[in-house]
Write an enzyme that holds these catalytic residues in place. Structure first.
Site, PDB file in Angstrom:
ATOM      1  N   CYS A 150       0.942  -1.349   0.039  1.00 29.05           N
ATOM      2  CA  CYS A 150       0.068   0.137  -0.128  1.00 29.05           C
ATOM      3  C   CYS A 150       0.928   1.375   0.000  1.00 29.05           C
ATOM      4  O   CYS A 150       0.763   2.253  -0.797  1.00 29.05           O
ATOM      5  CB  CYS A 150      -1.069   0.090   1.189  1.00 29.05           C
ATOM      6  SG  CYS A 150      -0.137  -0.315   2.888  1.00 29.05           S
TER       7      CYS A 150
HETATM    8  N1  NDP Z   1      -4.272  -4.255   4.930  1.00 31.51           N
HETATM    9  C1  NDP Z   1      -3.827  -3.684   3.883  1.00 31.51           C
HETATM   10  O1  NDP Z   1      -4.023  -2.455   3.980  1.00 31.51           O
HETATM   11  C2  NDP Z   1      -2.895  -4.334   2.957  1.00 31.51           C
HETATM   12  C3  NDP Z   1      -2.221  -5.639   3.331  1.00 31.51           C
HETATM   13  N2  NDP Z   1      -1.567  -6.024   2.421  1.00 31.51           N
HETATM   14  C4  NDP Z   1      -1.076  -7.461   2.418  1.00 31.51           C
HETATM   15  O2  NDP Z   1      -1.947  -8.178   2.243  1.00 31.51           O
HETATM   16  C5  NDP Z   1      -1.999  -9.527   3.007  1.00 31.51           C
HETATM   17  C6  NDP Z   1      -3.281  -9.674   3.782  1.00 31.51           C
HETATM   18  O3  NDP Z   1      -3.435  -8.545   4.373  1.00 31.51           O
HETATM   19  P1  NDP Z   1      -5.072  -8.587   5.383  1.00 31.51           P
HETATM   20  O4  NDP Z   1      -6.115  -8.688   4.643  1.00 31.51           O
HETATM   21  O5  NDP Z   1      -4.924  -7.051   6.162  1.00 31.51           O
HETATM   22  O6  NDP Z   1      -4.723  -9.585   6.429  1.00 31.51           O
HETATM   23  P2  NDP Z   1      -5.402 -10.063   7.565  1.00 31.51           P
HETATM   24  O7  NDP Z   1      -4.800 -10.387   8.997  1.00 31.51           O
HETATM   25  O8  NDP Z   1      -6.588  -9.071   7.899  1.00 31.51           O
HETATM   26  O9  NDP Z   1      -6.144 -11.269   7.131  1.00 31.51           O
HETATM   27  C7  NDP Z   1      -5.162 -12.526   6.904  1.00 31.51           C
HETATM   28  C8  NDP Z   1      -5.905 -13.686   6.334  1.00 31.51           C
HETATM   29  O10 NDP Z   1      -5.108 -14.694   5.872  1.00 31.51           O
HETATM   30  C9  NDP Z   1      -5.682 -15.817   6.441  1.00 31.51           C
HETATM   31  N3  NDP Z   1      -4.434 -16.753   6.952  1.00 31.51           N
HETATM   32  C10 NDP Z   1      -3.592 -16.362   8.028  1.00 31.51           C
HETATM   33  N4  NDP Z   1      -2.566 -17.231   8.089  1.00 31.51           N
HETATM   34  C11 NDP Z   1      -2.856 -18.093   6.962  1.00 31.51           C
HETATM   35  C12 NDP Z   1      -1.944 -19.439   6.710  1.00 31.51           C
HETATM   36  N5  NDP Z   1      -1.112 -19.762   7.066  1.00 31.51           N
HETATM   37  N6  NDP Z   1      -2.465 -20.137   5.534  1.00 31.51           N
HETATM   38  C13 NDP Z   1      -3.794 -19.850   4.968  1.00 31.51           C
HETATM   39  N7  NDP Z   1      -4.429 -18.675   5.229  1.00 31.51           N
HETATM   40  C14 NDP Z   1      -3.913 -17.687   6.230  1.00 31.51           C
HETATM   41  C15 NDP Z   1      -6.619 -15.431   7.641  1.00 31.51           C
HETATM   42  O11 NDP Z   1      -7.594 -16.442   7.736  1.00 31.51           O
HETATM   43  P3  NDP Z   1      -7.515 -17.728   8.702  1.00 31.51           P
HETATM   44  O12 NDP Z   1      -6.419 -17.468   9.550  1.00 31.51           O
HETATM   45  O13 NDP Z   1      -8.742 -17.926   9.359  1.00 31.51           O
HETATM   46  O14 NDP Z   1      -6.955 -18.843   7.630  1.00 31.51           O
HETATM   47  C16 NDP Z   1      -7.352 -13.999   7.171  1.00 31.51           C
HETATM   48  O15 NDP Z   1      -8.298 -14.554   6.129  1.00 31.51           O
HETATM   49  C17 NDP Z   1      -1.042  -9.359   3.772  1.00 31.51           C
HETATM   50  O16 NDP Z   1       0.338 -10.105   3.275  1.00 31.51           O
HETATM   51  C18 NDP Z   1      -0.770  -7.704   4.045  1.00 31.51           C
HETATM   52  O17 NDP Z   1       0.722  -7.499   4.344  1.00 31.51           O
HETATM   53  C19 NDP Z   1      -1.174  -5.434   1.311  1.00 31.51           C
HETATM   54  C20 NDP Z   1      -1.489  -4.049   1.081  1.00 31.51           C
HETATM   55  C21 NDP Z   1      -2.444  -3.617   1.956  1.00 31.51           C
HETATM   56  C1  X2W Z   2      -0.971   0.640   9.164  1.00 27.13           C
HETATM   57  C2  X2W Z   2      -0.152  -0.769   8.877  1.00 27.13           C
HETATM   58  O1  X2W Z   2       0.159  -1.370  10.009  1.00 27.13           O
HETATM   59  N1  X2W Z   2       0.347  -0.896   7.633  1.00 27.13           N
HETATM   60  C3  X2W Z   2       0.926  -1.888   7.275  1.00 27.13           C
HETATM   61  C4  X2W Z   2       1.314  -2.007   5.901  1.00 27.13           C
HETATM   62  C5  X2W Z   2       0.419  -3.172   5.189  1.00 27.13           C
HETATM   63  C6  X2W Z   2       0.802  -3.446   3.906  1.00 27.13           C
HETATM   64  O2  X2W Z   2       0.875  -2.826   2.829  1.00 27.13           O
HETATM   65  O3  X2W Z   2       1.224  -4.574   3.846  1.00 27.13           O
HETATM   66  P1  X2W Z   2       2.516  -5.307   3.073  1.00 27.13           P
HETATM   67  O4  X2W Z   2       3.437  -5.906   4.200  1.00 27.13           O
HETATM   68  O5  X2W Z   2       1.853  -6.424   2.289  1.00 27.13           O
HETATM   69  O6  X2W Z   2       3.040  -4.749   2.029  1.00 27.13           O
HETATM   70  C7  X2W Z   2       2.428  -2.068   8.027  1.00 27.13           C
HETATM   71  O7  X2W Z   2       2.920  -0.792   8.152  1.00 27.13           O
HETATM   72  O8  X2W Z   2       3.058  -2.973   8.238  1.00 27.13           O
END
Ligand code: NDP
Ligand code: X2W
Length: 344
Positions: A150
Site C-alpha cells: 500500500c
Molecule cells: N491491509 C492492508 O491495507 C494491506 C495488506 N496487504 C497485505 O495483504 C495480505 C493480507 O492482509 P490483510 O487482509 O490485512 O490481513 P488479515 O490479517 O486481515 O487477514 C489475513 C487472512 O489470511 C488468512 N491466513 C492467515 N494465516 C494463514 C495461513 N498460514 N494459511 C492460509 N491462510 C492464512 C486468515 O484467515 P485464517 O487464519 O482463518 O485462515 C485471514 O483471512 C498481507 O500480506 C498484507 O501485508 C497489502 C496491502 C495493503
Molecule cells: C498501518 C499498518 O500497519 N500498515 C502496514 C502495511 C500493510 C501492507 O501494505 O502490507 P504489506 O506488508 O503486504 O506490504 C504496516 O505498516 O505494516
C-alpha cells in the site's frame, strides 16, 4: 465467467476482494478459504454480501480445490503464497499475491526484511511486479503477479514522473500516514480503538519493510539509479486511507511540474492529477481504486512536494489486484472497479 479463488477470505483485503468481485462482470468467486471459519457461510459473516454470495462457504485452503480456479488471490500473511504458488501455477492457475512474497528481486534482502527464509526463490524472477502504470505489458503475459504494497503504491505513483524524467537529485523523504486497516484484521494492541483513536504516531522510523520495495521501484524507473530515501510511516485514526507527503530536490526550475504530471498520467484512468492548488484528501478515494495526486514547488525553492492519496484496501491492495486480473485476462481495466469514493 472465470472462476477465482481467494486464500485468506476473512481478512480485510480478502473481504475487500469479495466486495469488489461481487459486481465484477467476468469473474465469480468459487473458492474462499479460512482456517478459522471453515464451514461458515460468507453471507453469515458479512451481511453486506448476503445478496451476492448466498451459498459461498469458507473452506480450509487446499491446492486441489484452488487449482480448479482460473486465478487465485493470496490475501494472506507473508510466506503463505510461497507454499502454494508453484502447485497452482503447475495447474495453469494464475496467481495474484497481495502479500510481499514475490515483490523483491533480491532474495537476501527479502529474508532480511521479512525475517524468514524465502520459501520459493525459484519463482522470484518470473514474478511480475503488479503496478499497472509501469508494468502493464509484462502483466499481460504473467502467470504470477506480486501486487505492490500500500505505501509503495502511493509513494511510487507520486514520484515516478519526477524520477523517470531524471529530475531528482539528493535525498528524498516520504512521510506517510495510514488508516488502521493497513495493519490487518488480526488482534494487535496498537489497533485497539482506545489506542488508535484520537492519536497519531510514527512507527518503524528506523526502517520499514516497504523501504526496499520503494527503492527497488524507483531504481527500475530511473534505469538503475539508487536513491537515498527516508520513509516514515504514521498510524492515524481512520479505517481506510493512505496520505503520502513526498519531498524531493528538483533543481531544474524550468520544468512545468503540473504539465509533467498531467502528461505522464494522461492515459491512466486510476491516477488523477488534481488541478493546481487542489489538495488530495483520503476520503476522495475511500472505497475507490484511485490514486489522486498534487504537485507543488513551495516558495519557488528546490524542494518539490508531491501529495498522494489512495485507499490502502483498494488501490493499495484488492482493487489493484483486480486491476491486474483485468489486464491479465484482457478485460477493460475498470471491470468491477467502477465504484465511486464515499465522500463524506
Ligand atoms: N491491509 C492492508 O491495507 C494491506 C495488506 N496487504 C497485505 O495483504 C495480505 C493480507 O492482509 P490483510 O487482509 O490485512 O490481513 P488479515 O490479517 O486481515 O487477514 C489475513 C487472512 O489470511 C488468512 N491466513 C492467515 N494465516 C494463514 C495461513 N498460514 N494459511 C492460509 N491462510 C492464512 C486468515 O484467515 P485464517 O487464519 O482463518 O485462515 C485471514 O483471512 C498481507 O500480506 C498484507 O501485508 C497489502 C496491502 C495493503
Ligand atoms: C498501518 C499498518 O500497519 N500498515 C502496514 C502495511 C500493510 C501492507 O501494505 O502490507 P504489506 O506488508 O503486504 O506490504 C504496516 O505498516 O505494516
Amino acid at each position: 465467467m472465470i472462476k477465482v479463488g481467494i486464500v485468506g477470505g476473512t481478512g480485510y483485503t480478502g473481504v475487500e476482494l469479495l466486495r469488489l468481485l461481487a459486481l465484477h462482470p467476468q469473474a465469480e468467486v468459487s473458492v474462499i478459504t479460512s482456517r478459522s471459519e471453515d464451514g461458515v457461510k460468507v453471507a453469515d459473516m458479512y451481511p453486506n454480501l448476503r445478496d451476492y454470495y448466498p451459498e459461498l462457504t469458507f473452506s480450509n485452503p487446499s491446492a486441489k480445490e484452488l487449482g480448479q480456479c482460473d486465478a487465485v488471490f493470496f490475501a494472506t500473511p507473508h510466506g503463505v503464497a510461497h507454499g502454494l504458488a508453484a502447485e497452482l501455477l503447475a495447474e495453469g492457475t494464475k496467481v495474484l499475491d497481495l502479500s510481499a512474497d514475490f515483490r523483491l528481486e533480491n532474495i537476501a534482502e527479502w529474508e532480511q526484511w521479512y525475517g524468514q527464509t524465502h520459501g520459493a526463490p525459484e519463482l522470484v524472477t518470473e514474478a511480475v511486479y503488479g503496478l499497472p502504470e509501469v508494468n502493464r505489458e509484462a502483466i499481460k503475459q504473467a502467470r504470477l503477479i506480486a501486487v505492490p504494497g500500500c505505501y509503495p503504491t502511493a509513494v511510487q505513483l507520486g514520484w515516478l514522473p519526477l524520477v523517470e524524467a531524471g529530475l531528482v537529485s539528493g535525498p528524498m523523504i516520504a512521510s506517510c500516514a495510514s488508516g488502521v486497516s493497513g495493519a490487518g484484521r488480526g488482534t494487535k494492541l496498537g489497533s485497539l480503538f482506545c489506542e488508535a483513536t484520537e492519536n497519531m504516531m510514527a512507527y518503524a522510523v528506523t526502517g520499514h519493510r516497504h523501504l526496499p520495495e520503494i527503492k527497488q521501484g524507483l531504481r527500475r524507473a530511473s534505469g538503475g539509479q539508487n536513491f537515498d530515501v527516508t520513509f516514515t510511516p504514521h498510524l492515524v485514526p481512520m479505517i481506510r486511507g493512505i496520505h503520502a507527503s513526498l519531498y524531493a530536490t528538483v533543481q531544474d526550475r524550468t520544468v512545468d511540474l503540473q504539465q509533467l504530471f498531467e502528461q505522464y498520467y494522461q492515459h491512466e484512468q486510476f491516477v488523477d492529477v488534481l488541478p493546481a492548488g487542489i489538495n488530495p484528501q483520503t476520503r476522495s478515494v475511500r472505497g475507490a481504486n484511485y490514486c489522486r495526486l498534487a504537485v507543488y514547488r513551495p516558495q519557488d525553492g528546490d524542494t518539490v512536494v508531491v501529495l498522494s492519496v489512495i485507499d490502502n484496501l483498494v488501490k493499495g491492495a484488492s482493487g489493484q489486484a483486480i486491476q491486474n486480473l483485468n489486464i491479465l485476462f484482457g478485460w477493460p481495466e475498470n471491470s468491477g472497479l467502477e465504484s465511486v469514493a464515499l465522500m463524506p
